[in-house]
Design a protein around this motif. Sequence first.
Motif, short mmCIF file in Angstrom:
data_model
loop_
_atom_site.label_atom_id
_atom_site.label_comp_id
_atom_site.label_asym_id
_atom_site.label_seq_id
_atom_site.Cartn_x
_atom_site.Cartn_y
_atom_site.Cartn_z
N LEU A 183 83.19 48.52 -6.56
CA LEU A 183 82.22 49.12 -5.64
C LEU A 183 80.93 48.30 -5.67
O LEU A 183 80.69 47.54 -6.62
CB LEU A 183 81.95 50.56 -6.06
CG LEU A 183 83.06 51.55 -5.71
CD1 LEU A 183 82.84 52.88 -6.45
CD2 LEU A 183 83.16 51.79 -4.21
N THR A 227 76.14 52.45 -5.55
CA THR A 227 76.55 53.71 -4.92
C THR A 227 76.17 54.88 -5.84
O THR A 227 76.13 54.73 -7.06
CB THR A 227 78.07 53.75 -4.66
OG1 THR A 227 78.75 53.31 -5.83
CG2 THR A 227 78.46 52.89 -3.49
N LEU A 282 83.82 57.19 3.37
CA LEU A 282 84.15 55.80 3.73
C LEU A 282 85.56 55.46 3.28
O LEU A 282 86.01 55.93 2.23
CB LEU A 282 83.17 54.84 3.06
CG LEU A 282 81.68 55.12 3.28
CD1 LEU A 282 80.81 54.14 2.49
CD2 LEU A 282 81.35 55.05 4.78
N ASP A 283 86.25 54.63 4.04
CA ASP A 283 87.55 54.09 3.62
C ASP A 283 87.29 52.74 2.97
O ASP A 283 86.95 51.77 3.66
CB ASP A 283 88.47 53.84 4.83
CG ASP A 283 89.04 55.12 5.37
OD1 ASP A 283 88.69 56.19 4.84
OD2 ASP A 283 89.82 55.05 6.34
N TRP A 284 87.44 52.67 1.66
CA TRP A 284 87.16 51.42 0.95
C TRP A 284 88.43 50.57 0.90
O TRP A 284 89.50 51.06 0.55
CB TRP A 284 86.70 51.69 -0.49
CG TRP A 284 85.35 52.32 -0.57
CD1 TRP A 284 85.08 53.65 -0.70
CD2 TRP A 284 84.09 51.65 -0.54
NE1 TRP A 284 83.72 53.85 -0.75
CE2 TRP A 284 83.09 52.65 -0.66
CE3 TRP A 284 83.70 50.32 -0.42
CZ2 TRP A 284 81.72 52.34 -0.67
CZ3 TRP A 284 82.35 50.02 -0.44
CH2 TRP A 284 81.38 51.01 -0.56
N GLY A 311 81.35 44.24 0.85
CA GLY A 311 81.11 45.50 0.12
C GLY A 311 80.00 45.36 -0.90
O GLY A 311 80.19 45.69 -2.07
N ILE A 318 77.00 48.45 2.06
CA ILE A 318 76.80 49.89 1.81
C ILE A 318 75.59 50.39 2.60
O ILE A 318 75.60 51.53 3.11
CB ILE A 318 76.68 50.21 0.29
CG1 ILE A 318 76.58 51.72 0.05
CG2 ILE A 318 75.49 49.52 -0.36
CD1 ILE A 318 77.82 52.51 0.39
N VAL A 365 85.21 49.96 4.87
CA VAL A 365 84.40 48.92 4.23
C VAL A 365 85.35 47.99 3.47
O VAL A 365 86.08 48.43 2.57
CB VAL A 365 83.37 49.51 3.24
CG1 VAL A 365 82.49 48.39 2.67
CG2 VAL A 365 82.51 50.57 3.92
N LEU A 380 89.05 47.38 -1.17
CA LEU A 380 88.40 46.47 -2.13
C LEU A 380 89.40 45.46 -2.67
O LEU A 380 90.61 45.72 -2.74
CB LEU A 380 87.77 47.28 -3.26
CG LEU A 380 86.64 48.21 -2.82
CD1 LEU A 380 86.13 49.04 -4.00
CD2 LEU A 380 85.49 47.44 -2.18
#
Length: 393
Positions: free
Chosen positions: A38, A62, A71-73, A9, A14, A31, A75
Amino acid sequence: MRTIAVIGGSLAGISAARALREHGFDGRVVVVGAEDRLPYDRPPLSKEFLAGKAGVDDLALTTDADAGLDLDWVLGEAAAGLAPRGRSVVLASGREIVADGVVLATGARARPFPGDRISGVHTLRSLDDAVALREDLLAGGRLVVIGAGFIGAEVASTARDLGVEVTVIESDPLPLGGVLGPELAAVCTALHEDNGVRLITGTAVTGLAGAGRVREVRLAGGRTVAADAVVAGIGAIPNIEWLAGSGVDHDHRGVWTDAGGATNIPQVVAAGDCTFSYCPYSGIELRQEHWTNALQQPAAAAATLLGKSAIPARPTAPYFWSDQYGARLQFAGHRRPDDDVEIVEGGLDSRRFVAGYRRGGELVAVFAMNQPKLFGKWRRQLVAPAPAAARLS
Ligand code: FAD
């Protein structure tokens, strides 16, 4: 293809996600990022952020426009395994993401110096690293930087700005000699000395000592240098261990890809600092650990994954920049030790110049100090050297 998993990520991750959408992919994009934040920009970590001239918000990669990417993050979770043939990604928590396509964008980590578990010994790759290093620099005292490559030089420069006493130790006789050649490396080396840095070259660091906290750096030959903090800038290691058993071709140099980011597994592509890729400009495979490559290579990888044409008609020369002691250094192209070098604009003494590297009379690389406009002019004249080596098989 309904689901694509982007693993990593940061800049390459990105950039890949954006490129997938630009190419019209309207399925699910997940992601996965090991860091709990992020994507953020790393170049300022050794420059403006370390100096206190930029804050965390200034690092964000971002923008509001990225909300539209849908987007499906995931993290704060590392990918721990990729199933053979790339059908699913298993996370460290055990959670599985089933995907039709995978983008590998896991970057690299700083190479640690043996013994770096002593307090006061740093590497610099992440925001957390930069925060910890800045705290030590603000305490003042004596900083020893191991390695006079780009990260080491930038940290030394920023530390001098903050009033810290700095010693840089480099095992090569001439810092950056391998990248720029002796004439131009000598100009960069002089920047350290002109800015009050003690530079020790041709000497390896053999160990670090201190009870609880680092106090001393030991050099080959028995010399020691007193230290209140140490930064090891001795290179980066691609984050590829999690691919063991996946069937994706890789080695210590990174994930092997062609110019379009394709790996040996059809639905798995790779981009950024984790790759060892064929570079059409240079005619050989390279690991380019530079920002511009991590920005651009994902577009080709995304196109490859979606079955579109990925190779630009004109090969792009590798490019990087570095900021040290108020000087902007820029390099583009592919240099070999036997290339002829000449100053094509300005002069070395003024530290405002452009140098060209020629092979068989053709301009194959260009290096500039404090001449961004003229650098651009010469960069546009670069000619890709003839392919020199066999492609990865
Ligand atoms: P990275 O930025 O390394 O990101 C990879 C991401 O993947 C990380 O967030 C990592 O935590 C995550 N990850 C790793 N393993 C896993 C896993 N198993 N599962 C999920 N996520 C994982 N370049 C220049 O050209 N000019 C400069 O001046 C310059 N300055 C720099 C200064 C510093 C201090 C640093 C560290 C780098 C600098 N660079 C510079 C290089 C540039 O920042 C990198 O080339 C770029 O960040 C590479 O992006 P990437 O996304 O490929 O990898």
